[in-house]
Write a protein that holds these residues in place. Structure first.
Motif, PDB file in Angstrom:
ATOM      1  N   PHE A  43      43.158  30.096  42.120  1.00 23.25           N
ATOM      2  CA  PHE A  43      42.961  30.974  43.390  1.00 23.25           C
ATOM      3  C   PHE A  43      42.978  32.528  43.169  1.00 23.25           C
ATOM      4  O   PHE A  43      43.066  33.281  44.070  1.00 23.25           O
ATOM      5  CB  PHE A  43      43.884  30.811  44.400  1.00 23.25           C
ATOM      6  N   ALA A  44      42.316  32.860  42.003  1.00 20.37           N
ATOM      7  CA  ALA A  44      41.949  34.518  41.675  1.00 20.37           C
ATOM      8  C   ALA A  44      40.870  34.837  42.673  1.00 20.37           C
ATOM      9  O   ALA A  44      40.843  36.146  43.081  1.00 20.37           O
ATOM     10  CB  ALA A  44      41.948  34.784  40.292  1.00 20.37           C
ATOM     11  N   THR A  45      39.877  33.784  42.482  1.00 18.24           N
ATOM     12  CA  THR A  45      38.692  34.242  43.492  1.00 18.24           C
ATOM     13  C   THR A  45      38.399  33.178  44.401  1.00 18.24           C
ATOM     14  O   THR A  45      37.577  33.317  45.173  1.00 18.24           O
ATOM     15  CB  THR A  45      37.507  34.552  42.611  1.00 18.24           C
ATOM     16  N   GLY A  46      38.969  31.951  44.269  1.00 20.98           N
ATOM     17  CA  GLY A  46      38.786  30.729  45.041  1.00 20.98           C
ATOM     18  C   GLY A  46      39.562  31.074  46.255  1.00 20.98           C
ATOM     19  O   GLY A  46      40.570  31.888  46.472  1.00 20.98           O
ATOM     20  N   HIS A  47      39.247  29.931  47.242  1.00 20.54           N
ATOM     21  CA  HIS A  47      40.192  30.007  48.654  1.00 20.54           C
ATOM     22  C   HIS A  47      40.434  28.786  49.049  1.00 20.54           C
ATOM     23  O   HIS A  47      39.910  27.865  48.763  1.00 20.54           O
ATOM     24  CB  HIS A  47      39.239  30.626  49.597  1.00 20.54           C
ATOM     25  N   ARG A  48      41.876  28.729  49.516  1.00 19.64           N
ATOM     26  CA  ARG A  48      42.220  27.271  50.002  1.00 19.64           C
ATOM     27  C   ARG A  48      41.650  27.042  51.163  1.00 19.64           C
ATOM     28  O   ARG A  48      41.449  25.677  51.235  1.00 19.64           O
ATOM     29  CB  ARG A  48      43.790  27.494  50.233  1.00 19.64           C
ATOM     30  N   HIS A  49      40.979  27.911  51.980  1.00 16.63           N
ATOM     31  CA  HIS A  49      40.312  27.248  53.060  1.00 16.63           C
ATOM     32  C   HIS A  49      39.048  26.542  52.793  1.00 16.63           C
ATOM     33  O   HIS A  49      38.497  25.846  53.464  1.00 16.63           O
ATOM     34  CB  HIS A  49      39.826  28.409  54.111  1.00 16.63           C
ATOM     35  N   ASN A  50      38.552  26.952  51.558  1.00 17.96           N
ATOM     36  CA  ASN A  50      37.242  26.047  51.098  1.00 17.96           C
ATOM     37  C   ASN A  50      37.787  24.358  50.632  1.00 17.96           C
ATOM     38  O   ASN A  50      36.865  23.733  50.893  1.00 17.96           O
ATOM     39  CB  ASN A  50      36.747  26.538  49.807  1.00 17.96           C
ATOM     40  N   LEU A  51      38.959  24.393  50.812  1.00 19.06           N
ATOM     41  CA  LEU A  51      39.409  23.092  50.232  1.00 19.06           C
ATOM     42  C   LEU A  51      40.097  22.195  51.850  1.00 19.06           C
ATOM     43  O   LEU A  51      40.212  20.994  51.632  1.00 19.06           O
ATOM     44  CB  LEU A  51      40.302  22.846  49.273  1.00 19.06           C
ATOM     45  N   LYS A  52      40.093  22.849  52.845  1.00 17.03           N
ATOM     46  CA  LYS A  52      40.845  22.462  53.839  1.00 17.03           C
ATOM     47  C   LYS A  52      40.273  21.076  54.366  1.00 17.03           C
ATOM     48  O   LYS A  52      41.071  20.162  54.867  1.00 17.03           O
ATOM     49  CB  LYS A  52      41.003  23.441  55.144  1.00 17.03           C
ATOM     50  N   ASP A  53      38.976  20.843  54.249  1.00 13.35           N
ATOM     51  CA  ASP A  53      38.064  19.662  54.974  1.00 13.35           C
ATOM     52  C   ASP A  53      38.681  18.272  54.081  1.00 13.35           C
ATOM     53  O   ASP A  53      38.271  17.195  54.613  1.00 13.35           O
ATOM     54  CB  ASP A  53      36.840  20.027  55.133  1.00 13.35           C
ATOM     55  N   PHE A  54      39.206  18.679  52.742  1.00 16.15           N
ATOM     56  CA  PHE A  54      39.452  17.381  52.039  1.00 16.15           C
ATOM     57  C   PHE A  54      40.726  17.434  51.297  1.00 16.15           C
ATOM     58  O   PHE A  54      40.960  16.663  50.330  1.00 16.15           O
ATOM     59  CB  PHE A  54      38.227  16.906  51.165  1.00 16.15           C
ATOM     60  N   MET A  55      41.557  18.387  51.771  1.00 12.20           N
ATOM     61  CA  MET A  55      42.893  18.345  51.010  1.00 12.20           C
ATOM     62  C   MET A  55      43.542  17.126  51.143  1.00 12.20           C
ATOM     63  O   MET A  55      44.453  16.630  50.252  1.00 12.20           O
ATOM     64  CB  MET A  55      43.827  19.491  51.780  1.00 12.20           C
ATOM     65  N   ASP A  56      43.404  16.403  52.447  1.00 17.73           N
ATOM     66  CA  ASP A  56      44.151  14.959  52.501  1.00 17.73           C
ATOM     67  C   ASP A  56      43.561  13.879  52.098  1.00 17.73           C
ATOM     68  O   ASP A  56      43.887  12.491  52.355  1.00 17.73           O
ATOM     69  CB  ASP A  56      44.722  14.929  53.870  1.00 17.73           C
ATOM     70  N   HIS A  57      42.254  14.141  51.381  1.00 18.59           N
ATOM     71  CA  HIS A  57      41.434  12.877  51.124  1.00 18.59           C
ATOM     72  C   HIS A  57      42.326  12.036  49.994  1.00 18.59           C
ATOM     73  O   HIS A  57      42.836  12.890  49.024  1.00 18.59           O
ATOM     74  CB  HIS A  57      39.955  13.437  50.304  1.00 18.59           C
ATOM     75  N   PRO A  58      42.378  10.788  49.999  1.00 12.98           N
ATOM     76  CA  PRO A  58      43.088  10.034  48.851  1.00 12.98           C
ATOM     77  C   PRO A  58      42.546  10.038  47.656  1.00 12.98           C
ATOM     78  O   PRO A  58      43.336   9.789  46.477  1.00 12.98           O
ATOM     79  CB  PRO A  58      42.853   8.686  49.685  1.00 12.98           C
ATOM     80  N   ASN A  59      41.263  10.348  47.406  1.00 10.48           N
ATOM     81  CA  ASN A  59      40.699  10.773  46.000  1.00 10.48           C
ATOM     82  C   ASN A  59      40.819  12.290  45.652  1.00 10.48           C
ATOM     83  O   ASN A  59      40.165  12.260  44.744  1.00 10.48           O
ATOM     84  CB  ASN A  59      39.290  10.187  45.892  1.00 10.48           C
ATOM     85  N   PHE A  60      41.346  12.923  46.423  1.00  9.48           N
ATOM     86  CA  PHE A  60      41.634  14.421  45.894  1.00  9.48           C
ATOM     87  C   PHE A  60      42.737  14.851  45.332  1.00  9.48           C
ATOM     88  O   PHE A  60      43.935  14.498  45.756  1.00  9.48           O
ATOM     89  CB  PHE A  60      41.125  15.132  46.959  1.00  9.48           C
TER      90      PHE A  60
END
Length: 327
Positions: free
Chosen positions: A39-56
């Motif tokens: 997360f030096a340049t990446g963002h958690r909000h980029n992952l929010k749509d699939f954070m709870d996906h069972p395959n993620f």
């Protein structure tokens, strides 16, 4: 032959612009996806749509830490190495950190992938590798001298990948990205890419500032073309297509003046005042090349690449996304 959907994919830099788009795409296709990011340049909000996906699965770690890399590749079939410190200006301001991440981190990932016996290591290379080579279009086997520390690091990546292919039998494919743009690309920060930065400025009724006279040209490449290339790099079974590098682009070039013209046109459908905003011009930026245009013949021939999005088509989609998400 398509790769089995139950494969596990590791995407380093998976919270970044390209990485998060790859995570989302492959999850929708049914793959198991692990994101590895500090997360030096990446963002958690980029992952929010699939954070709870069972395959993620999310692994927080740093590619500069060899132990983190070993942990990340455990049980992985394919590695998509997107993690890097981008930006020519940043590399000029801080060459040491750029080298640590882009070279030492890359080598850590190669070693970990070799030890874990991953099937293939697909990595983000860069059009900056062409350096001072003036010929157009850019053809994969003709490069010049690098023009920035960043360009050096990306060329070293290609050299290391070739050595690991030839010496250790690790399958590698490098994708030389040309000016990628699209949804989730960060418009903020000192090193923001030109398209999201200009979009945000225009939406705020600020005048975008072009480095130079606006006649420098680039092969702007929409994110969905890049996703297609990454998928083809994973699924190809053509022996001639492996252990090499490919231009990843649309195969056309547009000037920065053209770019701003299109942005103003597409944004003005939401806000008519944007059409009247003036453009500012400043000095050329150190390390920038005047013109960039990719030959995509090699990718078409060996991978079956068929890019669907021109600059104009990609910009219309990107502008719609930015208007919805940046307002």
């Amino acid at each position: 032959m398509k790769e089995e959907i139950n494969s596990t994919l590791l995407i380093t830099g998976g919270a970044g612009f390209i990485g998060s788009n790859l995570c989302e795409y492959f999850l929708k296709k049914g793959y198991k996806v692990t994101c590895f990011d500090n997360f030096a340049t990446g963002h958690r909000h980029n992952l929010k749509d699939f954070m709870d996906h069972p395959n993620f699965n999310l692994i927080e770690g740093d590619i500069r830490n060899a132990v983190d890399c070993v942990t990340a590749v455990k049980g992985v079939d394919y590695v998509f190495h997107q993690a890097a410190l981008g930006s020519v200006p940043r590399s000029i301001n801080d060459p040491v950190t750029t080298n640590d991440v882009n070279v030492s981190g890359f080598l850590n990932m190669l070693v970990a992938s070799r030890e874990a016996k991953v099937k293939r290591f697909i990595y983000a290379a860069s059009s900056s590798t062409y350096g001072d080579s003036e010929g157009l279009p850019k053809v994969e086997d003709i490069i010049g001298k690098p023009l920035s520390p960043y360009a050096i690091t990306k060329y070293v990546n290609e050299l290391y990948a070739e050595i690991f292919s030839n010496t250790y039998g690790l399958q590698t494919i490098g994708l030389r990205y040309f000016n990628v743009f699209g949804r989730k690309q960060d418009p903020k920060g000192a090193y923001a890419a030109v398209i999201p930065k200009f979009v945000m400025q225009l939406m705020q009724h600020e005048s975008p500032k072009i480095n130079g006279d606006g006649n420098y040209s680039r092969d702007f490449t929409y994110i969905d073309n890049v996703i297609q290339m990454n998928e083809l790099a994973m699924t190809t079974v053509n022996p001639a297509a492996i252990n090499t590098v490919y231009n990843t682009a649309y195969g056309d070039r547009n000037t920065l003046n053209n770019l701003v013209h299109y942005l103003k046109e597409y944004l003005s459908k939401y806000d008519s005042k944007i059409a009247t905003i003036e453009i500012e011009y400043g000095p050329n930026r150190a390390g920038d090349i005047p013109h960039s245009l990719a030959s995509i013949d090699k990718a078409k021939e060996l991978l079956g690449y068929n890019p669907r999005y021109s600059l104009q088509q990609g910009l219309q989609e990107a502008v719609d996304w930015y208007w919805e998400n940046l307002k």
